[in-house]
Design a protein around this motif. Structure first.
Motif, PDB file in Angstrom:
ATOM      1  N   LEU A  49       5.005  -6.978 -11.256  1.00  9.32           N
ATOM      2  CA  LEU A  49       4.800  -5.670 -10.752  1.00  9.32           C
ATOM      3  C   LEU A  49       3.348  -5.692 -11.023  1.00  9.32           C
ATOM      4  CD1 LEU A  49       7.708  -4.464 -13.446  1.00  9.32           C
ATOM      5  CD2 LEU A  49       7.458  -5.085 -10.759  1.00  9.32           C
ATOM      6  N   ARG A  50       3.345  -6.223  -9.769  1.00 14.55           N
ATOM      7  CA  ARG A  50       1.014  -6.269  -9.631  1.00 14.55           C
ATOM      8  C   ARG A  50       0.860  -5.773  -8.302  1.00 14.55           C
ATOM      9  NH1 ARG A  50      -2.431 -10.080  -9.406  1.00 14.55           N
ATOM     10  NH2 ARG A  50      -1.454 -12.001  -9.950  1.00 14.55           N
ATOM     11  N   ASN A  51       1.665  -6.211  -7.676  1.00 16.97           N
ATOM     12  CA  ASN A  51       1.594  -5.915  -6.457  1.00 16.97           C
ATOM     13  C   ASN A  51       3.102  -5.877  -5.674  1.00 16.97           C
ATOM     14  OD1 ASN A  51       1.531  -7.460  -3.506  1.00 16.97           O
ATOM     15  ND2 ASN A  51      -0.193  -8.624  -3.622  1.00 16.97           N
ATOM     16  N   PHE A  52       2.852  -5.378  -4.775  1.00 19.62           N
ATOM     17  CA  PHE A  52       3.809  -4.835  -4.032  1.00 19.62           C
ATOM     18  C   PHE A  52       4.312  -4.552  -2.424  1.00 19.62           C
ATOM     19  CE2 PHE A  52       3.424  -2.213  -8.316  1.00 19.62           C
ATOM     20  CZ  PHE A  52       4.604  -2.515  -8.533  1.00 19.62           C
ATOM     21  N   ILE A  53       3.608  -5.508  -2.031  1.00 20.27           N
ATOM     22  CA  ILE A  53       3.749  -5.852  -0.855  1.00 20.27           C
ATOM     23  C   ILE A  53       5.460  -6.479  -0.564  1.00 20.27           C
ATOM     24  CG2 ILE A  53       3.010  -7.658   0.870  1.00 20.27           C
ATOM     25  CD1 ILE A  53       0.744  -5.668   0.947  1.00 20.27           C
ATOM     26  N   MET A  54       5.680  -7.167  -1.163  1.00 18.49           N
ATOM     27  CA  MET A  54       7.247  -7.660  -0.930  1.00 18.49           C
ATOM     28  C   MET A  54       8.259  -7.091  -1.037  1.00 18.49           C
ATOM     29  SD  MET A  54       8.335 -11.393  -3.080  1.00 18.49           S
ATOM     30  CE  MET A  54      10.159 -11.401  -3.307  1.00 18.49           C
ATOM     31  N   LEU A  55       8.418  -5.735  -1.890  1.00 18.58           N
ATOM     32  CA  LEU A  55       8.719  -4.697  -2.221  1.00 18.58           C
ATOM     33  C   LEU A  55       8.926  -4.272  -0.973  1.00 18.58           C
ATOM     34  CD1 LEU A  55      10.694  -3.548  -3.715  1.00 18.58           C
ATOM     35  CD2 LEU A  55       9.031  -1.967  -4.755  1.00 18.58           C
ATOM     36  N   LYS A  56       7.860  -3.641   0.230  1.00 17.00           N
ATOM     37  CA  LYS A  56       7.328  -3.181   1.049  1.00 17.00           C
ATOM     38  C   LYS A  56       8.117  -3.269   2.065  1.00 17.00           C
ATOM     39  CE  LYS A  56       3.009  -0.608  -1.162  1.00 17.00           C
ATOM     40  NZ  LYS A  56       2.068  -1.092  -0.767  1.00 17.00           N
ATOM     41  N   VAL A  57       7.941  -4.498   2.637  1.00 20.17           N
ATOM     42  CA  VAL A  57       8.516  -5.287   3.570  1.00 20.17           C
ATOM     43  C   VAL A  57      10.326  -5.442   3.197  1.00 20.17           C
ATOM     44  CG1 VAL A  57       8.482  -7.707   4.516  1.00 20.17           C
ATOM     45  CG2 VAL A  57       6.134  -6.709   4.171  1.00 20.17           C
ATOM     46  N   PHE A  58      10.224  -5.536   2.202  1.00 18.93           N
ATOM     47  CA  PHE A  58      11.579  -6.113   1.669  1.00 18.93           C
ATOM     48  C   PHE A  58      12.503  -4.351   2.228  1.00 18.93           C
ATOM     49  CE2 PHE A  58      12.136  -9.923  -0.667  1.00 18.93           C
ATOM     50  CZ  PHE A  58      11.807 -10.541   0.277  1.00 18.93           C
ATOM     51  N   LEU A  59      12.135  -2.893   1.845  1.00 18.61           N
ATOM     52  CA  LEU A  59      12.815  -2.257   2.447  1.00 18.61           C
ATOM     53  C   LEU A  59      12.862  -1.489   3.604  1.00 18.61           C
ATOM     54  CD1 LEU A  59      11.020   0.151  -1.505  1.00 18.61           C
ATOM     55  CD2 LEU A  59      13.410  -0.568  -0.958  1.00 18.61           C
ATOM     56  N   THR A  60      11.560  -1.656   4.206  1.00 14.78           N
ATOM     57  CA  THR A  60      11.786  -1.824   5.504  1.00 14.78           C
ATOM     58  C   THR A  60      12.531  -2.442   6.312  1.00 14.78           C
ATOM     59  OG1 THR A  60       8.797  -1.821   5.184  1.00 14.78           O
ATOM     60  CG2 THR A  60      10.678  -1.982   7.550  1.00 14.78           C
ATOM     61  N   ALA A  61      12.742  -3.832   5.875  1.00 16.67           N
ATOM     62  CA  ALA A  61      14.181  -4.084   6.031  1.00 16.67           C
ATOM     63  C   ALA A  61      15.279  -3.976   6.461  1.00 16.67           C
ATOM     64  CB  ALA A  61      13.817  -5.746   6.055  1.00 16.67           C
ATOM     65  N   VAL A  62      15.386  -3.190   4.873  1.00 16.22           N
ATOM     66  CA  VAL A  62      16.504  -2.472   4.778  1.00 16.22           C
ATOM     67  C   VAL A  62      17.234  -1.286   5.952  1.00 16.22           C
ATOM     68  CG1 VAL A  62      17.933  -1.693   2.577  1.00 16.22           C
ATOM     69  CG2 VAL A  62      17.459  -3.352   2.389  1.00 16.22           C
ATOM     70  N   ALA A  63      15.802  -0.508   5.331  1.00 12.71           N
ATOM     71  CA  ALA A  63      16.565   0.677   6.350  1.00 12.71           C
ATOM     72  C   ALA A  63      15.789  -0.119   8.004  1.00 12.71           C
ATOM     73  CB  ALA A  63      14.514   1.358   6.093  1.00 12.71           C
ATOM     74  N   THR A  64      15.184  -0.716   8.907  1.00 14.45           N
ATOM     75  CA  THR A  64      15.533  -1.324  10.053  1.00 14.45           C
ATOM     76  C   THR A  64      17.294  -1.969   9.968  1.00 14.45           C
ATOM     77  OG1 THR A  64      13.174  -1.763  10.286  1.00 14.45           O
ATOM     78  CG2 THR A  64      15.036  -2.850  11.655  1.00 14.45           C
ATOM     79  N   GLY A  65      17.507  -2.767   8.761  1.00  7.45           N
ATOM     80  CA  GLY A  65      18.761  -3.174   8.990  1.00  7.45           C
ATOM     81  C   GLY A  65      19.975  -2.261   8.734  1.00  7.45           C
ATOM     82  N   ALA A  66      19.964  -0.673   8.007  1.00 10.55           N
ATOM     83  CA  ALA A  66      20.958   0.146   8.377  1.00 10.55           C
ATOM     84  C   ALA A  66      20.663   0.565   9.381  1.00 10.55           C
ATOM     85  CB  ALA A  66      20.666   0.735   7.020  1.00 10.55           C
ATOM     86  N   ALA A 108      18.555   5.404   5.664  1.00  7.11           N
ATOM     87  CA  ALA A 108      17.257   4.661   5.533  1.00  7.11           C
ATOM     88  C   ALA A 108      15.869   6.133   5.851  1.00  7.11           C
ATOM     89  CB  ALA A 108      17.422   4.441   7.163  1.00  7.11           C
ATOM     90  N   ALA A 109      17.045   7.320   5.727  1.00  7.46           N
ATOM     91  CA  ALA A 109      15.611   8.117   5.708  1.00  7.46           C
ATOM     92  C   ALA A 109      15.110   8.133   4.196  1.00  7.46           C
ATOM     93  CB  ALA A 109      16.158   9.328   5.953  1.00  7.46           C
ATOM     94  N   VAL A 110      15.688   8.140   2.966  1.00  6.14           N
ATOM     95  CA  VAL A 110      14.999   8.219   1.596  1.00  6.14           C
ATOM     96  C   VAL A 110      14.008   6.541   1.563  1.00  6.14           C
ATOM     97  CG1 VAL A 110      16.079   7.755  -1.088  1.00  6.14           C
ATOM     98  CG2 VAL A 110      16.745   9.135   0.497  1.00  6.14           C
ATOM     99  N   ILE A 111      14.928   5.610   1.918  1.00  5.77           N
ATOM    100  CA  ILE A 111      13.326   4.377   1.480  1.00  5.77           C
ATOM    101  C   ILE A 111      12.462   4.900   2.907  1.00  5.77           C
ATOM    102  CG2 ILE A 111      13.597   1.895   2.459  1.00  5.77           C
ATOM    103  CD1 ILE A 111      16.940   1.438   1.861  1.00  5.77           C
ATOM    104  N   VAL A 112      12.454   5.099   3.641  1.00  7.36           N
ATOM    105  CA  VAL A 112      11.721   6.173   4.203  1.00  7.36           C
ATOM    106  C   VAL A 112      10.445   6.897   3.290  1.00  7.36           C
ATOM    107  CG1 VAL A 112      10.408   7.086   6.468  1.00  7.36           C
ATOM    108  CG2 VAL A 112      11.850   5.340   6.649  1.00  7.36           C
ATOM    109  N   VAL A 113      10.560   7.740   2.699  1.00 10.44           N
ATOM    110  CA  VAL A 113      10.572   8.842   1.907  1.00 10.44           C
ATOM    111  C   VAL A 113      10.093   7.841   0.280  1.00 10.44           C
ATOM    112  CG1 VAL A 113      10.466  10.125   0.434  1.00 10.44           C
ATOM    113  CG2 VAL A 113      11.506  10.779   2.277  1.00 10.44           C
TER     114      VAL A 113
END
Length: 194
Positions: free
Chosen positions: A38-55, A162-167
């Motif tokens: 929990l000191r680097n959040f690049i991975m979380l951001k990339v995965f959330l972007t993938a989930v929003a795009t996939g949705a 997807a909108a919630v994830i973008v926020v």
């Protein structure tokens, strides 16, 4: 859809995935370990972007009738145990199943051991699955689809998700800019004390 077209789409998606994986650096052990610590959040951001795009993609394809949703029954115990095992493995190796081959390609020699361990684990699971299915881990609950529970069409639920994830992504990026996460200590080492 012809087999040739399906293979071509698969290859194209693999190229896009590989390009995104390399450019985001989420295959690097330091990035992965930083996320688990929990000191680097690049991975979380990339995965959330993938989930929003996939949705969004799934909502469009489902709405146009190209794909049919096939939700699985909820397997709470198996998902919990499997998630804990996967998380422990990721924390120990600095790799997840989707990044191991990228790490090997980038020259991380220890990723070979992760790959071998993953393959041995998969083979072991194949032989152990009949016995596991007779325990509480093999039990599953009802088929749960959030949009059915709230009574809205899937495409509306997917677009809201997807909108919630973008926020969430905008807030994360405002508080923790990606440039900060790509600092000198992404190799998993703690910063040197001064």
């Amino acid at each position: 859809m012809s087999l040739t077209f399906a293979v071509a789409v698969g290859i194209a998606m693999g190229i896009v995935f590989g390009f995104a994986l390399e450019k985001s650096r989420v295959f690097e052990p330091g990035i992965i370990l930083g996320q688990m610590q929990l000191r680097n959040f690049i991975m979380l951001k990339v995965f959330l972007t993938a989930v929003a795009t996939g949705a969004i993609a799934l909502a469009v394809l489902n709405g146009l009738g190209y794909v049919k949703l096939q939700p699985r029954a909820a397997a709470w115990a198996a998902n919990t145990v499997g998630g804990l095992l996967l998380g422990a493995g990721i924390s120990l190796t600095g790799a997840c199943p989707g990044t191991t081959l990228a790490q090997i390609g980038a020259g991380y020699r220890d990723a070979l051991f992760t790959l071998i361990g993953g393959l041995l684990g998969a083979v072991t699971f194949v032989y152990a699955e009949p016995a596991i299915n007779r325990t509480f881990l093999g039990q599953s609950g009802p088929r749960l689809v959030f949009t059915e529970l709230v009574g809205v069409p899937y495409w509306i639920g997917a677009l809201v998700l997807a909108a919630v994830i973008v926020v969430i992504l905008v807030v994360l990026e405002a508080r923790l800019p990606w440039q900060h996460d790509m600092g000198n200590d992404v190799d998993g080492d703690l910063p040197a004390s001064t």
